[in-house]
Scaffold this active site. Sequence first.
Site, PDB file in Angstrom:
ATOM      1  CE1 TYR A  15      -9.110  46.000 -49.868  1.00 42.40           C
ATOM      2  CE2 TYR A  15     -11.077  45.063 -49.070  1.00 42.40           C
ATOM      3  CZ  TYR A  15      -9.683  45.309 -49.085  1.00 42.40           C
ATOM      4  OH  TYR A  15      -9.134  44.944 -47.920  1.00 42.40           O
ATOM      5  CE1 TYR A 142      -6.142  43.551 -45.854  1.00 42.08           C
ATOM      6  CE2 TYR A 142      -7.321  41.585 -45.214  1.00 42.08           C
ATOM      7  CZ  TYR A 142      -7.105  42.893 -45.428  1.00 42.08           C
ATOM      8  OH  TYR A 142      -8.162  43.809 -45.351  1.00 42.08           O
ATOM      9  CE  LYS A 263     -11.680  36.879 -44.015  1.00 47.08           C
ATOM     10  NZ  LYS A 263     -12.122  37.779 -45.086  1.00 47.08           N
TER      11      LYS A 263
HETATM   12  C1  LIG Z   1      -6.043  36.451 -42.466  1.00 46.65           C
HETATM   13  C2  LIG Z   1      -6.905  37.471 -42.234  1.00 46.65           C
HETATM   14  N1  LIG Z   1      -7.090  38.336 -41.151  1.00 46.65           N
HETATM   15  C3  LIG Z   1      -7.825  39.191 -41.121  1.00 46.65           C
HETATM   16  C4  LIG Z   1      -8.709  39.837 -41.857  1.00 46.65           C
HETATM   17  C5  LIG Z   1      -9.541  40.978 -41.622  1.00 46.65           C
HETATM   18  O1  LIG Z   1     -11.067  40.520 -41.357  1.00 46.65           O
HETATM   19  P1  LIG Z   1     -12.187  41.555 -41.651  1.00 46.65           P
HETATM   20  O2  LIG Z   1     -12.205  41.818 -43.081  1.00 46.65           O
HETATM   21  O3  LIG Z   1     -13.270  40.941 -41.104  1.00 46.65           O
HETATM   22  O4  LIG Z   1     -11.705  42.799 -41.177  1.00 46.65           O
HETATM   23  C6  LIG Z   1      -8.838  38.946 -42.978  1.00 46.65           C
HETATM   24  C7  LIG Z   1      -9.598  39.283 -44.145  1.00 46.65           C
HETATM   25  O5  LIG Z   1      -9.606  38.924 -45.453  1.00 46.65           O
HETATM   26  C8  LIG Z   1      -7.832  38.048 -43.332  1.00 46.65           C
HETATM   27  O6  LIG Z   1      -7.784  37.189 -44.547  1.00 46.65           O
END
Ligand SMILES: Cc1ncc(COP(=O)(O)O)c(C=O)c1O
Length: 421
Positions: A15, A142, A263
């Site tokens: 990013y 997202y 996460k």
């Molecule tokens: C709601 C949601 N799903 C999926 C993801 C994707 O996760 P990753 O960054 O571990 O690929 C994120 C990342 O911010 C997210 O906020």
Amino acid sequence: MSLTERDLKVIWHPYTQMKTASPPIGIVRGEGARLFDEQGKKYIDAVSSWWVNIHGHAHPYIAKKVSEQLHKLEHVIFAGFTHEGAVELAERLLAILPDNQQKAFYSDNGSTAIEVAIKMCLQYWLNKGDQRTKIIAFNNAYHGDTFGAMAVSGRSAFTKAFDSLLFDVEFIDTPNAGNIEELKSQITAIKTETACFIFEPLVQGSSGMLMYEAEYLNQLMAHCRQENVLMIDDEVFTGFGRTGKPFACDHLQVQPDIMCFSKGLTGGTMALGLTTCTQHIYDAFLSDDRLKTLFHGHSFTANPIACASALASLDLFLEPETAANISRIEAAHAKFAAKIKHHPKIKTVRQTGTIVAMEWETGDNTSYFSSLRDKLYQYFLAEGIILRPLGNIIYILPPYCITNAELDYVYSKIEQALEEI
Ligand SMILES: Cc1ncc(COP(=O)(O)O)c(C=O)c1O
């Protein structure tokens, strides 16, 4: 040579427009909600390092458990083999998820947890002899940066270079009292072609901490169940206490068919993804026909170190002190939100659990690329706080161990910025 100088010679950051971005700050150590750079400057990590860290940095208990695991088993292929950590983690997590969640499929990050969920739904229908390929998602969603996850995310600057290659998705608005009946009709109209509906429950994180009410999501989910549309609850961000309850689905009555986690799953220490599903979905893949297998996996699927980290994080998460900390942060955020909501530079303040977000008044320029975003980011860094605004939206979502003094410092610097910027 400093870490920053060495980095600039060899590294391409996520990013990041490498031509114009400020040089990265070299972090050498973390403790609690604090990070320390190579000059010894301290930063309060008010965004939990991309929303992953829930118990604080370099937590000694997680470190101890990870270290013990490293001396026992670092990794094993997860097809044809299993290990204690993966089994125990699945047992313990399924026990605290909605009781229809019966099977756990591991991967290694949030996006892959989503890819797995999407494939489960598409192939579920195929295996049952019903070709359903449409997916319903929310506008501004997202779900990650891999191609399937991008496809079910709202079209934005993040996806622009790839838009023509993303599969078609039916995007609908997030529900509220005014549009719920219309949304139900939209779903009914395409139900026979629809494989699944995917959503970020209660908070759309990356699009600016946009929040919507559990009551209407619940109604929409009840409608999906009635219309036989599978539901994927993406708890990658909201899982493990962020919304004030252990999982965002704990605010809902209708149970999703599939759930995705990452996460906070490992306390933010290791990369791990997890997709859980119902027995019913799992059963649709059981067959003598080998083509009905879910052909998906990653080299580091269910990595034992990551599972040890997740188990240690779960131990900490289930301690009463963590729930007390979550309530403490919720109450502090609410007080702060009430204090600043009438400030002329604040357009709106919103809160769900440990997440508080404020929209800075900027006239029309609310873009992710607005110059205000960079100004605010640098301002808080100079004050020793990591806040990463999404365009004109500042949000705080700290590790749960953040102290009251640290929280007060973050709040006071936001108030100061409101006067000075
Ligand atoms: C709601 C949601 N799903 C999926 C993801 C994707 O996760 P990753 O960054 O571990 O690929 C994120 C990342 O911010 C997210 O906020």
